[in-house]
Design a protein around this motif. Structure first.
Motif, PDB file in Angstrom:
ATOM      1  N   ASP B  10      75.945  73.597  -2.731  1.00  0.00           N
ATOM      2  CA  ASP B  10      75.130  73.731  -1.526  1.00  0.00           C
ATOM      3  C   ASP B  10      75.118  75.145  -0.985  1.00  0.00           C
ATOM      4  O   ASP B  10      74.106  75.630  -0.500  1.00  0.00           O
ATOM      5  N   ASN B  11      76.263  75.794  -1.057  1.00  0.00           N
ATOM      6  CA  ASN B  11      76.376  77.077  -0.377  1.00  0.00           C
ATOM      7  C   ASN B  11      77.257  78.016  -1.191  1.00  0.00           C
ATOM      8  O   ASN B  11      78.376  78.312  -0.827  1.00  0.00           O
ATOM      9  N   PRO B  12      76.752  78.471  -2.334  1.00  0.00           N
ATOM     10  CA  PRO B  12      77.590  79.325  -3.180  1.00  0.00           C
ATOM     11  C   PRO B  12      77.669  80.748  -2.638  1.00  0.00           C
ATOM     12  O   PRO B  12      76.694  81.255  -2.080  1.00  0.00           O
ATOM     13  N   ILE B  13      78.826  81.361  -2.775  1.00  0.00           N
ATOM     14  CA  ILE B  13      78.931  82.788  -2.426  1.00  0.00           C
ATOM     15  C   ILE B  13      78.736  83.621  -3.683  1.00  0.00           C
ATOM     16  O   ILE B  13      78.147  84.700  -3.645  1.00  0.00           O
ATOM     17  N   LEU B  14      79.206  83.101  -4.805  1.00  0.00           N
ATOM     18  CA  LEU B  14      79.088  83.824  -6.072  1.00  0.00           C
ATOM     19  C   LEU B  14      78.439  82.904  -7.087  1.00  0.00           C
ATOM     20  O   LEU B  14      78.868  81.762  -7.252  1.00  0.00           O
TER      21      LEU B  14
END
Lengths: 305, 319
Positions: B10-14
């Motif tokens: 849902d909310n990847p940083i990498l």
């Protein structure tokens, strides 16, 4: 006794000049593990720039001595630093990461190039500068006619060296740049992972080394009154010797080594023979290195097995 | 305390996509894709030689990947369109109102830390041994200090702006030292610390660069059980109180299973499993890789796996 004192003063003066050049060798070695053989030539260029500034100021009629000296020092430091930066950028940075001997060869090439460049553009004849600062303090005057005196020029050289060394030590130990410099010295890769711009830090190392050499060059010019395109070689070798004697990579070591070489040379010429002063300096270097392989203040390299 | 939501989808940083790294004929990483969730502790595990450290080296700019994209989204609202646009533009990163995105495979090492905000530690300890503990933490904050000191001149003269920045940097460092119980050793050379303390110092030094993503390569290696427990607490604290996402390589399964929100398993440069600790632990492929079974048996196990958990594996997979 008087004679000894006089030689001591002369030795410290000479040692200060060597020490300032030696800092450049030791810093560059510390950070990239390379001997910058062109550093002696940087010193020579510094003294030529100082002379040029002096002549230019004389031509436009500026003769107020403190102002002239101040401008000489500033212009020489800035221009020589630019040379140092350019040399690193052109001759050493492209070879970073190639095998160890490659930058050593370009350094020698750079040294030859700079010597010839100055020889062609400035002429091969020695350039004289009439003594600007005369007189001095008479410290002792005994009836036999032996006078111990410290000239104003020597006072200026020693004082200037002390000020520069103090400022420089402060820079290395207290400022963020100094910390980066030391970090790069220990582990360049890790420093870059912490966001340190390693290339810029190395460039600044060259800039700092070159500006210190420029001051040494200017003081050499004022002290001896003659320069030519070849002075960088001998002074460079001596300063390099000083850096090794003090322990290459160690900053206080470079200063101490400079003083030691200056004193050895002066005392040898004073008490034995002038012709063999270089032999004396280098013999003592050899002896010290046999018994203390990492120099006077150098840290021994510990190899993990 | 494991979070139930799937942050990494849902909310990847990498986002690592189709990463391939070849060294001559050796394929160290083979078409690897995975996502690291924002605010998660993500563990990268696998047998020796699986390519875990190579992934780290690609993410932190040590290696230029042969192929693939490594995108770091500094903030949540960075859209896929913005990412595509950036990829096409050929630039290294974009910081617009559409969000800050960094393509790490295009950046060089110190810029990744300085601009993108990725910090890392190594398997072996790489402290600046000759500098004091405090100085080690100050080096990591030098970008702030250099700006404040006007490239050193202000620092030499001791201008007020630099003093303030220097004090702030020191405060940050002291805060971290207190957190890891090293405050009383602040002025000792870093090399004099005991091993476990050096490990902790390395982690807080990386944190002093103010990262959004912290990559730790075997942080628990060589720690005794008490020290590993302290490490777990520290990593959770970093995640929960500082909002730093953590990506770690670890062999100590006690640490991995306890703190990870998300686990990615590599073997021979390929991803073999990806999911929560519970899902990965019971994955037959993972068990096979760790126990070392024959090739034929692996095929059997894989067939079993496709039957049993086929849909699960795709749900937890890449974009």
């Amino acid at each position: 006794m008087e004679y000894f004192l006089q030689q001591l003063i002369n030795g410290i003066t000479l040692g200060s000049i060597y020490g300032l050049i030696a800092i450049g060798y030791t810093m560059v070695y510390g950070i990239i593990g390379m001997i910058n053989f062109a550093h002696g030539e940087i010193f020579m260029i510094g003294s030529f720039i100082a002379l040029t500034v002096f002549l230019a100021l004389a031509a436009i009629g500026v003769t107020f001595l403190p102002l002239v000296l101040l401008l000489m020092v500033i212009v020489a430091m800035v221009c020589t630093a630019a040379w140092g930066w350019t040399i690193e950028r052109v001759a050493y940075r492209p070879l970073r990461g190639s095998f160890r001997l490659a930058p050593l060869i370009t350094a020698i090439g750079m040294s030859i190039f700079l010597q010839n460049f100055v020889q062609i553009t400035q002429g091969a004849r020695v350039k004289p500068l009439p003594p600007q600062i005369q007189g001095g303090l008479i410290l002792m005057n005994n009836p036999n006619g032996i006078v111990v005196q410290i000239s104003w020029m020597q006072i200026i050289i020693i004082a200037m060296t002390i000020v520069l060394m103090a400022g420089f030590s402060l820079l290395i130990s207290k400022t963020s740049l100094g910390r980066q410099q030391r970090a790069c010295e220990q582990d360049r890769k890790m420093a870059s992972l912490l966001g340190v711009n390693v290339d810029r830090t190395i460039s600044l190392t060259f800039v700092i080394g070159a500006s210190l050499a420029a001051v040494a060059g200017m003081m050499y010019l004022l002290y001896y009154g003659v320069i030519d395109f070849y002075i960088g070689f001998i002074a460079g070798v001596k300063a390099f010797t000083a850096a090794v004697l003090g322990g290459i990579g160690s900053l206080p070591g470079a200063m101490l080594g400079g003083l030691a070489i200056g004193l050895i040379e002066t005392f040898w010429s004073g008490y034995f023979s002038v012709e063999y002063k270089d032999v004396a300096a280098f013999s003592i270097l050899a002896i010290v290195l046999i018994f203390m392989p990492s120099g006077l203040l150098g840290r021994p390299e510990v190899e993990k097995v | 305390m494991l979070k139930q939501n799937r942050n990494w989808t849902d909310n990847p940083i990498l986002s690592v996509e189709h990463l391939t790294m070849r060294f001559g004929g050796l394929v160290a990483i083979d078409d690897l894709s995975f996502d690291v969730g924002r605010g998660d502790i993500t563990a990268l595990i696998g047998p020796n030689g699986a390519g875990k450290t190579t992934v780290f080296n690609c993410v932190t700019g040590f290696y230029k990947p042969t192929e693939g994209r490594i995108a770091l989204r500094r903030d949540q609202h960075a859209t896929d369109e913005a990412l595509h646009e950036l990829t096409r533009s050929g630039r290294q990163y974009s910081e617009t109102d559409k969000g800050s995105i960094f393509l790490l495979e295009r950046m060089t090492d110190f810029r990744i830390t300085e601009v993108a905000g990725v910090a890392r530690t190594f398997q072996n300890i790489r402290l600046f041994g000759g500098m004091t503990v405090l100085e080690n933490l100050l080096v990591a904050q030098h970008n702030k200090l250099m700006r404040a000191s006007g490239l050193t001149i202000g620092g030499l003269l001791g201008l007020p702006g630099y003093r303030r920045a220097a004090d702030a940097a020191k405060d940050t460092a002291i805060e971290w030292l207190r957190r890891v119980d090293l405050l009383d050793r602040a002025d000792d050379p870093a090399a004099d610390l005991p091993y476990g303390a050096q490990r902790r110092l390395e982690i807080v030094r990386a944190l002093c660069t103010d990262p959004v993503l912290l990559c730790l390569d075997e942080p628990a290696a060589g720690l005794n059980p008490r020290e590993s427990t302290e490490l777990n607490t520290l990593l959770k604290y970093i995640r929960d109180e500082h909002g730093v996402s953590v990506l770690l390589i670890e062999h100590d399964m006690g640490v991995v299973m306890e703190i990870s929100d998300h686990i990615i398993v590599l073997d021979y440069g390929k991803k073999i499993s990806d999911g929560t600790a519970a899902a990965v632990r019971s994955d037959p492929k993972v068990i096979a890789a760790y126990l070392g079974v024959d090739d034929e048996e692996v095929d059997d196990v894989e067939r079993d796996l496709n039957v049993k958990t086929g849909h699960d594996a795709t749900a937890g997979g890449s974009l």
